[in-house]
Design an enzyme around this catalytic site. Sequence first.
Site, PDB file in Angstrom:
ATOM      1  N   GLY A 126       0.797  -1.210   0.000  1.00  0.00           N
ATOM      2  CA  GLY A 126       0.000   0.000   0.000  1.00  0.00           C
ATOM      3  C   GLY A 126       0.833   1.264   0.000  1.00  0.00           C
ATOM      4  N   ASP A 174      -1.867   7.903  -6.600  1.00  0.00           N
ATOM      5  CA  ASP A 174      -0.516   7.382  -6.388  1.00  0.00           C
ATOM      6  C   ASP A 174       0.496   8.066  -7.290  1.00  0.00           C
ATOM      7  OD1 ASP A 174      -1.865   5.718  -4.723  1.00  0.00           O
ATOM      8  OD2 ASP A 174      -1.425   3.866  -5.798  1.00  0.00           O
TER       9      ASP A 174
END
Length: 387
Positions: A126, A174
Amino acid sequence: MKKRLEEEFSGLFGSSDGVRFFFAPGRVNLMGEHIDYNGGYTLPCALTMGTYAAARKNGTGKLRLYSADYPEKGMIEAELTPERYQPEWDWANYPFGVVRTMEKEGFRLPEGVDIVYSGTLPASSGLSSSASIEVLTAYLLCSLFGFTLSVTALAKLTQKAENEFVGVQCGILDQLSIAAGRKDCAIFMDTGALTYEYAPLELGEHALLIVNSNKKRALNESKYNERRQECEEALRRLQTVCDKKALCDFSPEEFESYKAVLDQEVLERRARHAVYENARTIQSFEALKQGDIARFGALMPESHLSLKENYEVTGKELDLLAELSNQFPGVLGARMTGAGFGGCLVALIKKDMVSAYQEKVGTEYQEKSGYRADFYEAEAGGGPCEL
């Protein structure tokens, strides 16, 4: 790390003459989970941990990639125009996808490249190891061949590579948070408008601790794409009664007044998470700007609870870590970070309590889950660069 990469490169390709070295960070999301594809705000920061590469043009029509972290995979080769995802390419699908997407966007490589990668991010945790290698690859190829991409364009291109080549329908959180990283700052990102501003991450007597559950996840094998589809359906139904372009365009009050049209409990919970998580992210940004770390910490357990109950993306390991963490003295707040289904927790904790926390929470977590937790003190770092 440069020395290690140089030695690996020389051993693989005969010499390290002309090799250039690059870095791209990972990221941790402090608030705003699973709303980057719902037009909301997110609050990540880039990390000082990340992915490194040694790269050199090779004068051939081949891409030759090697990971020092996965030596058992050996050298992975492809033509300059990799056509589609290949399971046997394993981790190399991420950089190959970037090359393919760059070509489709008009940035065709005139010759091949040899690249050796190595990272300090735990995989499938993650912390965006996949986005880190994608942004790193695009950045180094632009540097090697003189291509020009803005921060936002680089993020959009690498997101497209993951969406279309790898097959994970991720939002842009991200890639953009890695590309736009700034030292000692959190990034308040409007994922709908693709704009961002910075807030100082001044934690004083507190530390940001990342806790890896070591429960591995694989996004393209998870419920990630299903959650995105559920949000799209919820928005479609809400748009029959009001004119909004994204779930996160709704205030909590507006959502409560319109939610009856959803007519399905699971869709209401998915949409509820997006709307209220967006509001928490705005509050978190304001708290950081004001230096109100206690307020920021108090919002973290609220976020985790919504991710657990409304969005159902946490899992028993992350829930156990969150429960143990939020009960521990000196912790202002803790929540899962990343896409979920395993991976990491982020906790805001007093610096003088870190050792005791690691001992107690680590022991109890392993006893109850069977997994060993790994702990990392996080620092906000800059974006991709040449070393």
